[in-house]
Design a protein around this motif. Structure first.
Motif, PDB file in Angstrom:
ATOM      1  N   ARG A  35      66.782  41.746  60.368  1.00 57.07           N
ATOM      2  CA  ARG A  35      68.095  41.591  59.738  1.00 57.07           C
ATOM      3  C   ARG A  35      69.198  41.486  60.788  1.00 57.07           C
ATOM      4  NH1 ARG A  35      72.686  42.123  58.415  1.00 57.07           N
ATOM      5  NH2 ARG A  35      73.670  42.850  56.522  1.00 57.07           N
ATOM      6  N   TYR A  37      71.447  43.895  62.289  1.00 60.97           N
ATOM      7  CA  TYR A  37      72.699  44.498  61.856  1.00 60.97           C
ATOM      8  C   TYR A  37      73.780  44.433  62.940  1.00 60.97           C
ATOM      9  CZ  TYR A  37      70.107  46.477  57.948  1.00 60.97           C
ATOM     10  OH  TYR A  37      69.352  46.632  56.818  1.00 60.97           O
ATOM     11  N   SER A  38      75.012  44.237  62.526  1.00 62.33           N
ATOM     12  CA  SER A  38      76.149  44.273  63.448  1.00 62.33           C
ATOM     13  C   SER A  38      76.494  45.735  63.737  1.00 62.33           C
ATOM     14  CB  SER A  38      77.368  43.588  62.823  1.00 62.33           C
ATOM     15  OG  SER A  38      77.866  44.374  61.745  1.00 62.33           O
ATOM     16  N   LYS A  40      79.269  47.178  63.232  1.00 60.93           N
ATOM     17  CA  LYS A  40      80.017  47.677  62.072  1.00 60.93           C
ATOM     18  C   LYS A  40      79.068  48.075  60.935  1.00 60.93           C
ATOM     19  CE  LYS A  40      83.845  46.447  59.011  1.00 60.93           C
ATOM     20  NZ  LYS A  40      84.848  45.435  58.676  1.00 60.93           N
ATOM     21  N   GLU A  41      78.055  47.249  60.691  1.00 58.63           N
ATOM     22  CA  GLU A  41      77.077  47.557  59.640  1.00 58.63           C
ATOM     23  C   GLU A  41      76.260  48.799  59.984  1.00 58.63           C
ATOM     24  OE1 GLU A  41      76.012  43.187  57.815  1.00 58.63           O
ATOM     25  OE2 GLU A  41      75.267  43.671  59.822  1.00 58.63           O
ATOM     26  N   ILE A  42      75.901  48.929  61.250  1.00 61.29           N
ATOM     27  CA  ILE A  42      75.150  50.108  61.698  1.00 61.29           C
ATOM     28  C   ILE A  42      76.002  51.356  61.507  1.00 61.29           C
ATOM     29  CG2 ILE A  42      74.128  51.276  63.698  1.00 61.29           C
ATOM     30  CD1 ILE A  42      73.326  48.435  64.700  1.00 61.29           C
ATOM     31  N   SER A  44      78.311  51.896  59.349  1.00 56.77           N
ATOM     32  CA  SER A  44      78.350  52.204  57.928  1.00 56.77           C
ATOM     33  C   SER A  44      77.040  52.847  57.467  1.00 56.77           C
ATOM     34  CB  SER A  44      78.623  50.922  57.138  1.00 56.77           C
ATOM     35  OG  SER A  44      78.592  51.181  55.762  1.00 56.77           O
ATOM     36  N   LYS A  45      75.918  52.287  57.888  1.00 57.82           N
ATOM     37  CA  LYS A  45      74.603  52.809  57.498  1.00 57.82           C
ATOM     38  C   LYS A  45      74.364  54.226  58.005  1.00 57.82           C
ATOM     39  CE  LYS A  45      70.512  50.176  57.009  1.00 57.82           C
ATOM     40  NZ  LYS A  45      70.451  50.399  55.617  1.00 57.82           N
ATOM     41  N   THR A  50      82.558  52.796  64.197  1.00 57.51           N
ATOM     42  CA  THR A  50      82.121  51.663  65.020  1.00 57.51           C
ATOM     43  C   THR A  50      82.249  52.011  66.500  1.00 57.51           C
ATOM     44  OG1 THR A  50      82.798  50.127  63.281  1.00 57.51           O
ATOM     45  CG2 THR A  50      82.450  49.188  65.452  1.00 57.51           C
TER      46      THR A  50
END
Length: 86
Positions: A35, A37-38, A40-42, A44-45, A50
């Motif tokens: 996938r 992940y960026s 920012k996505e990491i 959030s997860k 960030t």
């Protein structure tokens, strides 16, 4: 054999240098997942900022001596035997 012993010592030394924290391992797994992940996505997860993820990525990069795709390809090769081509 002295050469084999030296290789084993260097391999152990490399593994010690690359010892990652639990969070660093999670970040690297997400970065290198199919996938991709960026940061920012990491963040959030993993319920982190960030900026914190950026710090983890910098620390991981220092331990591996690589960044970006070089870091991901080295990790995938070492962990899974995968050779990453771009």
């Amino acid at each position: 054999n002295m050469t084999m012993e030296k290789l084993r010592h260097n391999n152990r030394k490399t593994q010690e240098l690359r010892r990652l924290s639990r969070t660093e391992s999670e970040v690297l797994e997400l970065l290198s997942s199919p996938r991709g992940y960026s940061h920012k996505e990491i963040a959030s997860k993993l319920y982190r900022s960030t900026a914190t993820i950026n710090t983890h990525v910098r620390n991981i990069s220092k331990k591996y001596g690589r960044s970006g795709n070089g870091l991901v390809s080295t990790y995938l090769h070492e962990k899974h035997g995968i050779i990453y081509y771009e």
